[in-house]
Design an enzyme around this catalytic site. Structure first.
Site, short mmCIF file in Angstrom:
data_model
loop_
_atom_site.label_atom_id
_atom_site.label_comp_id
_atom_site.label_asym_id
_atom_site.label_seq_id
_atom_site.Cartn_x
_atom_site.Cartn_y
_atom_site.Cartn_z
N GLU A 112 1.27 -1.10 0.02
CA GLU A 112 0.19 -0.09 0.10
C GLU A 112 0.97 1.00 0.27
OE1 GLU A 112 -2.45 -0.10 3.63
OE2 GLU A 112 -0.37 0.70 4.94
N CYS A 125 3.72 8.34 0.57
CA CYS A 125 4.69 7.19 2.25
C CYS A 125 4.28 5.81 1.12
CB CYS A 125 3.47 6.79 3.39
SG CYS A 125 3.61 5.75 4.50
N CYS A 132 6.43 -8.01 6.58
CA CYS A 132 7.82 -7.28 7.39
C CYS A 132 8.25 -7.87 8.22
CB CYS A 132 7.11 -6.08 7.79
SG CYS A 132 8.99 -4.96 9.23
N CYS A 136 7.29 -6.52 15.13
CA CYS A 136 6.82 -5.67 16.09
C CYS A 136 5.62 -6.32 16.21
CB CYS A 136 6.82 -4.19 15.55
SG CYS A 136 8.41 -3.67 15.52
N CYS A 139 2.12 -4.69 15.72
CA CYS A 139 1.87 -3.95 14.09
C CYS A 139 1.24 -5.26 13.03
CB CYS A 139 3.01 -3.66 13.35
SG CYS A 139 3.13 -3.78 11.94
N GLY A 187 6.80 -2.47 5.41
CA GLY A 187 8.38 -3.00 5.52
C GLY A 187 9.45 -1.78 6.58
N GLU A 188 10.22 -2.93 7.08
CA GLU A 188 11.31 -2.13 6.42
C GLU A 188 12.71 -1.60 6.36
OE1 GLU A 188 13.72 -0.78 10.13
OE2 GLU A 188 15.32 -0.30 8.55
N LEU A 245 11.51 4.29 17.81
CA LEU A 245 11.71 4.15 18.72
C LEU A 245 11.33 3.40 19.85
CD1 LEU A 245 15.14 4.50 21.05
CD2 LEU A 245 13.71 6.47 22.34
N HIS A 246 10.28 4.47 20.34
CA HIS A 246 8.91 3.65 21.16
C HIS A 246 9.06 2.74 22.48
CE1 HIS A 246 7.02 3.66 16.92
NE2 HIS A 246 7.69 2.35 16.19
N ASN A 320 -2.79 3.34 16.66
CA ASN A 320 -4.19 3.64 15.65
C ASN A 320 -4.54 2.16 15.74
OD1 ASN A 320 -6.47 3.49 14.15
ND2 ASN A 320 -5.38 4.04 12.42
N CYS A 363 -4.47 3.14 6.97
CA CYS A 363 -3.26 3.69 6.58
C CYS A 363 -2.18 2.25 7.58
CB CYS A 363 -2.94 5.01 6.22
SG CYS A 363 -4.38 5.68 5.51
#
Ligand code: SF4
Length: 385
Positions: A112, A125, A132, A136, A139, A187-188, A245-246, A320, A363
């Site tokens: 996407e 974006c 990925c 995480c 996600c 993805g990373e 970072l999170h 989200n 998104c």
């Protein structure tokens, strides 16, 4: 890295050997395109002509390439501009200012991209991988795993396609020209390093070589692949680095961003500061605010101590939530207190105003988010997680 796209990878595509997409002119620099054209028995300048249609005029329909001989158009376009992305669905929200595109790739994988229009700019974006592998836990993309890396042209074509959408004038109230690209879709990006860097070079090269965007208007996000951050710093590119970072402490970050088990917070931040020093670019620190997980006041204070005096800006991203997920967004008062503590520590901080939440499938987690910062009006950014 990170968007938290909610659209799952096509299950039929999983488990298959990744198949390379057809070669496209965006995979090649201009000399490479000229060599390809020569193989077709055409003069080398045809490569420039086709490139100018694709990057300069955002045209991919051979019938519109009237400066090419009619007899050669289909062959040249078929060779240089094979179809890489087939639109599956396009969704709009925010009165049409946010438009999400879901693409099917040649092997059935789904990725996407998101187009976001603002009064002063247009941002896309884009995804760098199908799925990925970073896992995480908050996600959806991470849970589905990695299908494959995208090719350089599959990455670039998302931006070129959506640049054409913007140029068509459908994003009311925004300029018609694409100005910003963020690698925050699926993805990373730094796990697909060479193709992502090649894609950046296409995006910033002037037409007909590329799309002619400013390097300063390109943002690459990462969960923190330290060797790749250091390699990116040596590329003679001045793109913005966004570090997801999170969490400011290894105990929590080991869980939220599993790659932290390999490269700890201190190592990742050292690499980020070296990137900032080398490029002169402020690093964006991305921090998804997750209720009762990483939003405690003491974590704000710790983050403030880690970042104070550094060339950094914090983007706090209201999570989200994925339907059915145990992760939820922090309450607004908690978020405000987090911001206050960071700012008291002297750290520039933005709370991102997410976009596109009402789009079904969304998104991605943060796939269409944008900063709104009273401290830094006009600063642009968005992220995934
Ligand atoms: S949040 Fe993590 S798992 Fe999801 S896309 Fe980003 S890096 Fe991958």
């Amino acid at each position: 890295m990170t968007s938290l796209p909610l659209i799952p990878v096509d299950p039929d595509a999983r488990g298959r050997r990744p198949a390379l997409p057809p070669r496209h002119l965006a995979d090649l620099d201009l000399p490479g395109r000229q060599a390809l054209v020569a193989e077709l028995g055409e003069p080398a300048f045809r490569a420039k002509q086709v490139s100018n249609h694709y990057f300069g005029r955002l045209v991919r329909d051979p019938a519109l390439m009237t400066d090419l001989p009619a007899t050669a158009r289909e062959r040249l376009a078929g060779t240089l501009l094979p179809t890489l992305l087939t639109p599956v669905r396009e969704l709009a929200c925010d009165d049409g200012a946010t438009r999400k595109a879901l693409w099917r790739l040649h092997d059935g994988s789904l990725v996407e991209s998101v187009l976001m229009g603002y009064p002063d700019r247009v941002t896309v974006c884009i995804s760098s991988q199908a799925g990925c592998g970073m896992a995480c836990p908050f996600c959806a993309t991470g849970q589905a795993g990695l299908t494959r890396n995208l090719s350089t042209a599959e990455i670039v074509d998302q931006a070129v396609y959506l640049a054409g959408v913007a140029a068509s004038g459908v994003v009311a109230g925004s300029p018609p020209r694409l100005s910003h690209v963020v690698f925050m879709g699926m993805g990373e990006p730094l796990a697909n390093y060479s193709r992502v860097v090649a894609a950046i070079r296409r995006l910033v090269a002037p037409a007909p070589e590329g799309l002619g965007l400013s390097q300063r208007h390109i943002t690459v996000s990462t969960v923190g692949l330290v060797p790749a951050i250091r390699r990116l710093a040596s590329e003679d590119l001045s793109v913005t680095l966004a570090l997801s970072l999170h969490a400011p402490d290894d105990e929590l970050r080991d869980e939220l961003v599993p790659v932290n088990q390999r490269w700890k917070v201190s190592e990742v931040l050292d690499a980020a500061w070296d990137y900032a020093t080398t490029t002169g670019r402020r690093v964006s620190i991305e921090y998804a605010m997750i209720k009762d997980v990483n939003d405690q006041p003491w974590r704000a204070d710790l983050l403030g101590r880690l970042l104070a005096g550094k060339l950094a800006h914090v983007n706090l991203i209201p999570l989200n939530p994925t339907p059915g997920s145990r992760w939820d967004a922090s309450p607004k008062p908690v978020e405000r207190e987090f911001v206050r503590r960071l700012r008291d520590a002297g750290v520039s901080t933005t709370v991102r105003d997410t976009r596109g939440r009402e789009i079904d499938g969304a998104c991605g987690q943060l796939a269409a988010a944008e900063d709104r910062d009273t401290e830094a009006p006009g600063e642009e950014r968005r992220d995934r997680a």
